[in-house]
Design an enzyme around this catalytic site. Structure first.
Site, PDB file in Angstrom:
ATOM      1  N   LYS A 173       0.916  -1.127  -0.035  1.00 57.71           N
ATOM      2  CA  LYS A 173      -0.108   0.047  -0.085  1.00 57.71           C
ATOM      3  C   LYS A 173       0.998   1.349  -0.094  1.00 57.71           C
ATOM      4  CE  LYS A 173      -4.189   1.361   0.216  1.00 57.71           C
ATOM      5  NZ  LYS A 173      -5.105   1.101  -0.863  1.00 57.71           N
ATOM      6  N   ASP A 207      -5.448  -3.792  -1.854  1.00 56.58           N
ATOM      7  CA  ASP A 207      -6.791  -3.904  -1.962  1.00 56.58           C
ATOM      8  C   ASP A 207      -7.197  -4.784  -3.621  1.00 56.58           C
ATOM      9  OD1 ASP A 207      -5.603  -1.644  -2.980  1.00 56.58           O
ATOM     10  OD2 ASP A 207      -7.145  -0.341  -2.329  1.00 56.58           O
TER      11      ASP A 207
END
Ligand code: NAI
Length: 341
Positions: A173, A207
Site C-alpha cells: 500500500k 486492495d
C-alpha cells in the site's frame, strides 16, 4: 537411523488435540523424531510457569533448532501480549511461509490452486508500540527497517529459486504508506534486479490484489507481504482451498524454525474432538522436509512423503472432518490417516 529432537509446544484451545493427532501419526509412520515437550500460552500458566512464554521454552527451541507449535490464544484488547509475536521476535523467525494448495477430495471454487504466501514476521504494525497520545487518541507504530525489508526479499527470491517457482508478487500500500511500504517494495525490486532478474516480479496494491486473488488465484505464484498484510492474505488464501483446517505454515530464521498451522486456538470448537488436524499435520511434514534439507537426512523426507500420501488418500476416499463438509471427529480422521500409512 538418526533421531532428531524436536520441541513440541501443544498450545491452547484445539492445540493439544491437533498436536496429539500429529504425535500419533508420527509414531505410526516411524518418524525419526523425539519430542521435547514445552509450554507456551495459557497452557504455560496452567503448567505452573509465571509467564505465557517461559524462558525454558525459548531456550529449548534455541537448543534443538526446530519446533512444532500449536496455536496460542491472545486476549483481545487488554491482557498479555501475543506469545506468537514474541516467540517469532525472540528467535528472529523473520520469514513466515504458508503454502496454499488444493487438496484431493476437497471441492472449492477453484481447482489446482498452488501458491505460497511469504510474510515478513518481525516488524510492521506488529512492533506492539502503541501510545495514548491524549485521551481518545491512540497511535500504533508501523516499523520498517531496510535490513528486514532486504532480508525478507532476499529470502523469498532464494526460496523461489530452490522451489523452482516462477514469479513473486509483492502486495503493498505504498500509495498511502509511502515510506514504510515504499521501502519494502524498493528493497524487493532491488533484489530482483540485482540478484534474481530471471524470476518474474510484479507489485500489486493490496486492495486490488485481494480482488484478483479471489477472482483468479492462478495469476499468483509467490505472494510476498509485510507483516499485517501477510497475516490477512494468508487467511484469505486459506479460503481458496478449504479453510484454516488445511493451511500449514512455517516460521523460519537463520538459526531456528518453528512450524505451526495458520489457524488459531479455535475456542468455539476446542475440547470437542472437532478440529481438523490436517493443518498441523501438513506443517509437520514441512518440518520433516526442513530436517531432511538442513540435516541431510533423507529418512525424514521419506516419512513426510508417506504421511502426505496417507492423508491425501484419506481425503480422496471421502474421509473428512466437519469443516470440510465431512462428519469425522479429529480422532477418527487421525485414525483414517494412520490406516493408510
Ligand atoms: P481461529 O483460527 O482460531 O478460528 C477461526 C475459525 O476457524 C473458527 O470458527 C474456528 O473454529 C475455525 N478453525 C480454525 N482452525 C480450525 C481447525 N483446525 N479445524 C476446524 N476449524 C478450525 O481464529 P480466531 O478465532 O480469530 O482466534 C482464536 C484465538 O487464536 C485468538 O486468541 C487468537 O489470538 C489466536 N491465534 C493464534 C494463532 C497462533 O498461535 N499462531 C494464529 C491465529 C490466532
Amino acid at each position: 537411523m538418526t533421531t532428531h529432537k524436536v520441541v513440541l509446544i501443544p498450545g491452547d484451545g484445539i492445540g493439544p488435540e491437533v498436536s496429539g493427532a500429529v504425535k500419533k501419526v508420527f509414531a505410526a509412520a516411524g518418524a525419526p523424531v523425539e519430542w521435547v515437550l514445552r509450554y507456551a500460552g495459557e497452557a504455560a500458566l496452567q503448567s505452573g510457569a509465571d509467564d505465557v512464554l517461559p524462558e525454558t521454552t525459548v531456550a529449548a527451541v534455541r537448543e534443538h533448532g526446530v519446533a512444532l507449535k500449536g496455536p496460542c490464544s491472545t486476549p483481545i484488547g487488554s491482557g498479555f501480549r501475543s506469545v506468537n509475536v514474541a516467540l517469532r521476535k525472540k528467535l528472529n523467525l523473520y520469514a513466515a511461509v504458508r503454502p496454499v494448495r488444493s487438496l484431493p477430495g476437497v471441492k472449492t471454487r477453484f481447482e489446482n490452486v498452488d501458491l505460497v504466501v511469504v510474510r515478513e514476521n518481525t516488524e510492521g504494525l506488529y512492533s506492539g508500540i502503541e501510545n495514548l497520545i491524549t485521551e481518545g487518541v491512540v497511535a500504533s507504530l508501523k516499523v520498517a527497517t531496510r535490513t528486514a525489508c532486504h532480508r525478507i526479499a532476499h529470502w523469498t527470491f532464494r526460496y523461489a529459486t530452490h522451489r523452482e517457482r516462477k514469479k513473486i508478487s509483492v502486495l503493498h500500500k505504498a500509495n498511502i504508506m509511502k515510506m514504510s511500504d515504499g521501502m519494502f517494495i524498493d528493497e524487493s525490486r532491488k533484489v530482483h534486479e540485482v540478484d534474481y532478474p530471471n524470476i518474474e516480479y510484479n507489485e500489486v496494491i493490496i486492495d486490488a490484489a485481494s480482488m484478483k486473488i479471489v477472482q483468479d488465484p492462478s495469476q499468483f505464484d509467490i505472494i510476498l507481504c509485510e507483516n499485517l498484510y501477510g497475516d490477512i492474505v494468508s487467511d484469505l488464501c486459506a479460503g481458496l482451498v478449504g479453510g484454516l483446517g488445511v493451511t500449514p505454515g512455517a516460521n523460519i530464521g537463520d538459526e531456528d524454525a518453528v512450524f505451526e498451522a495458520v489457524h488459531g486456538s479455535a475456542p468455539d470448537i476446542a475440547g470437542q474432538d472437532l478440529a481438523n488436524p490436517l493443518a498441523l499435520l501438513m506443517s509437520s511434514t514441512m518440518m520433516l522436509n526442513h530436517l531432511a534439507d538442513t540435516r541431510k537426512d533423507e529418512a525424514c523426507r521419506n516419512v513426510a512423503t508417506k504421511i502426505k500420501r496417507a492423508y491425501n488418500k484419506a481425503l480422496e476416499e471421502g474421509h473428512k472432518t466437519r469443516d470440510l463438509g465431512g462428519e469425522l471427529l479429529t480422532s477418527q480422521f487421525t485414525q483414517a490417516v494412520i490406516e493408510r500409512l
